[in-house]
Write a protein that holds these residues in place. Structure first.
Motif, PDB file in Angstrom:
ATOM      1  N   SER A  14      20.375  25.244   4.330  1.00 31.21           N
ATOM      2  CA  SER A  14      20.056  24.038   4.439  1.00 31.21           C
ATOM      3  C   SER A  14      19.926  23.509   5.721  1.00 31.21           C
ATOM      4  O   SER A  14      19.510  22.658   6.097  1.00 31.21           O
ATOM      5  CB  SER A  14      21.191  23.180   3.588  1.00 31.21           C
ATOM      6  N   GLY A  15      21.311  24.092   6.610  1.00 25.53           N
ATOM      7  CA  GLY A  15      21.425  23.571   7.954  1.00 25.53           C
ATOM      8  C   GLY A  15      20.128  23.794   8.609  1.00 25.53           C
ATOM      9  O   GLY A  15      19.659  22.974   9.471  1.00 25.53           O
TER      10      GLY A  15
ATOM     11  N   GLY B  55      17.045  24.004   7.497  1.00 23.89           N
ATOM     12  CA  GLY B  55      15.915  23.177   7.194  1.00 23.89           C
ATOM     13  C   GLY B  55      16.178  22.024   7.987  1.00 23.89           C
ATOM     14  O   GLY B  55      14.937  21.394   8.158  1.00 23.89           O
ATOM     15  N   HIS B  56      17.381  21.451   8.114  1.00 20.88           N
ATOM     16  CA  HIS B  56      17.383  20.201   8.920  1.00 20.88           C
ATOM     17  C   HIS B  56      16.820  20.413  10.605  1.00 20.88           C
ATOM     18  O   HIS B  56      16.260  19.496  11.064  1.00 20.88           O
ATOM     19  CB  HIS B  56      18.930  19.450   8.797  1.00 20.88           C
ATOM     20  N   VAL B  57      17.243  21.525  11.110  1.00 23.89           N
ATOM     21  CA  VAL B  57      16.843  21.662  12.333  1.00 23.89           C
ATOM     22  C   VAL B  57      15.182  21.851  12.547  1.00 23.89           C
ATOM     23  O   VAL B  57      14.772  21.496  13.301  1.00 23.89           O
ATOM     24  CB  VAL B  57      17.548  23.082  12.881  1.00 23.89           C
TER      25      VAL B  57
ATOM     26  N   ASP C  27      13.147  20.061  10.753  1.00 25.79           N
ATOM     27  CA  ASP C  27      12.533  18.905  10.678  1.00 25.79           C
ATOM     28  C   ASP C  27      12.329  18.524  11.986  1.00 25.79           C
ATOM     29  O   ASP C  27      11.310  17.626  12.233  1.00 25.79           O
ATOM     30  CB  ASP C  27      13.609  17.757   9.876  1.00 25.79           C
TER      31      ASP C  27
ATOM     32  N   GLN D 289       8.764  16.504  12.931  1.00 29.83           N
ATOM     33  CA  GLN D 289       8.561  15.283  13.037  1.00 29.83           C
ATOM     34  C   GLN D 289       7.892  14.702  14.292  1.00 29.83           C
ATOM     35  O   GLN D 289       7.334  13.816  14.596  1.00 29.83           O
ATOM     36  CB  GLN D 289       9.857  14.437  13.267  1.00 29.83           C
TER      37      GLN D 289
ATOM     38  N   LYS E   8       6.731  22.274   5.355  1.00 32.62           N
ATOM     39  CA  LYS E   8       7.194  20.873   6.195  1.00 32.62           C
ATOM     40  C   LYS E   8       5.919  20.715   6.936  1.00 32.62           C
ATOM     41  O   LYS E   8       5.491  19.520   7.169  1.00 32.62           O
ATOM     42  CB  LYS E   8       8.544  21.250   6.967  1.00 32.62           C
TER      43      LYS E   8
END
Length: 161
Positions: free
Chosen positions: A28-29, A31-33, A35, A39, A90
């Motif tokens: 989860s962590g 996955g946020h990194v 992003d 972006q 992503k």
């Protein structure tokens, strides 16, 4: 798990309400990194694809011990296998948003994304394995030179976008 909940000052039941185990938390962590660089995928004013990866290398610089644990410790599978899968999806989703809806690429976006994600994660691994011999901006330049001409050529070969 106890160390994690103690450090976060939450109960075990709260932890398990959100995550199955510590690898789920790690995924989860991470996955946020992932992003962050996704972006940065954009089309410039001339319609050229831009993918600034420096943000990922900068993040790794500030969190070297975490990344080192991911690569050499029990998190290796999260970075290489799960991270690759997450980053591929992503990137594919981001490209699908940027390209015209009716655009049919000569190479499926899933293959393009898989290739880009794999190269980026392997460059990150090489960089960390070698104790970050180049600054993040140089690693981004290397990524740009190795990857982006091929991706740009592949996606624009039919001039459909």
């Amino acid at each position: 798990i106890q160390d994690i909940v103690d450090h976060a000052n939450v109960g075990r039941s709260t932890f398990y309400a959100h995550f199955q185990d510590k690898n789920d938390l790690l995924r989860s962590g991470f996955g946020h990194v992932l992003d962050m660089p996704v972006q940065q995928i954009k089309l410039d004013n001339e319609g050229q694809l831009i993918f600034d990866t420096a943000v990922l290398f900068q993040h790794a610089t500030g969190h070297y011990e975490v990344y080192r644990t991911l690569i050499w410790g029990s998190g290796h599978d999260v970075l290489i296998s799960d991270g690759h899968e997450m980053l591929s999806q992503k990137i594919e989703d981001r490209l699908a948003l940027l390209l015209p809806e009716d655009y049919l690429p000569p190479v499926p976006l899933s293959i393009v994304a898989y290739s880009v994600a794999g190269t980026l994660l392997l460059l990150l691994k090489w960089w960390l394995d070698n104790k970050m011999p180049h600054p993040p901006e140089r690693m981004d330049t290397i990524f740009q030179q190795l990857v982006m001409p091929g991706i740009t050529n592949t996606l624009s070969s039919t001039r459909g976008w």
